[in-house]
Design a protein around this motif. Sequence first.
Motif, mmCIF file in Angstrom:
data_model
loop_
_atom_site.group_PDB
_atom_site.id
_atom_site.type_symbol
_atom_site.label_atom_id
_atom_site.label_comp_id
_atom_site.label_asym_id
_atom_site.label_seq_id
_atom_site.Cartn_x
_atom_site.Cartn_y
_atom_site.Cartn_z
ATOM 1 N N ILE A 8 0.859 -1.191 0.000
ATOM 2 C CA ILE A 8 0.000 0.000 0.000
ATOM 3 C C ILE A 8 0.891 1.234 0.000
ATOM 4 C CG2 ILE A 8 -1.763 1.297 1.267
ATOM 5 C CD1 ILE A 8 -2.603 -1.393 2.526
ATOM 6 N N GLN A 9 0.602 2.167 -0.916
ATOM 7 C CA GLN A 9 1.360 3.420 -0.987
ATOM 8 C C GLN A 9 0.973 4.305 0.190
ATOM 9 O OE1 GLN A 9 3.436 3.369 -3.413
ATOM 10 N NE2 GLN A 9 4.121 5.417 -3.804
ATOM 11 N N LYS A 10 1.965 4.705 1.003
ATOM 12 C CA LYS A 10 1.711 5.510 2.198
ATOM 13 C C LYS A 10 2.528 6.797 2.144
ATOM 14 C CE LYS A 10 -0.371 2.348 4.964
ATOM 15 N NZ LYS A 10 -1.425 2.482 5.896
ATOM 16 N N ILE A 11 1.967 7.863 2.705
ATOM 17 C CA ILE A 11 2.675 9.129 2.867
ATOM 18 C C ILE A 11 2.806 9.370 4.369
ATOM 19 C CG2 ILE A 11 2.548 11.625 2.532
ATOM 20 C CD1 ILE A 11 1.149 11.053 -0.121
ATOM 21 N N PHE A 12 4.011 9.734 4.801
ATOM 22 C CA PHE A 12 4.264 9.961 6.217
ATOM 23 C C PHE A 12 5.293 11.062 6.377
ATOM 24 C CE2 PHE A 12 6.910 6.594 4.620
ATOM 25 C CZ PHE A 12 8.164 6.874 5.098
ATOM 26 N N GLU A 13 5.466 11.540 7.603
ATOM 27 C CA GLU A 13 6.414 12.618 7.877
ATOM 28 C C GLU A 13 7.455 12.163 8.887
ATOM 29 O OE1 GLU A 13 4.256 16.147 8.973
ATOM 30 O OE2 GLU A 13 3.434 16.355 6.954
ATOM 31 N N LEU A 14 8.703 12.506 8.601
ATOM 32 C CA LEU A 14 9.821 12.278 9.505
ATOM 33 C C LEU A 14 10.368 13.632 9.914
ATOM 34 C CD1 LEU A 14 11.745 9.552 7.495
ATOM 35 C CD2 LEU A 14 10.385 9.184 9.544
#
Length: 56
Positions: A36-42
């Motif tokens: 699943i394509q996921k967008i997240f922040e680091l």
Amino acid sequence: MSNKVIKINKVLFREEEKIAGNRMILYRCESTINDIQKIFELKYEISTCKWFLFKM
């Protein structure tokens, strides 16, 4: 809960910010996790050289 290494496919956005006087760099990233394509922040805290998973 176990640790899992995630390969970052793409960095979408990079911004420097200050939180309580601490300089941080925010990275919005894109990865494929469990097919699943996921967008997240680091967030990277410059003074301590620490990474934080901020939003998932």
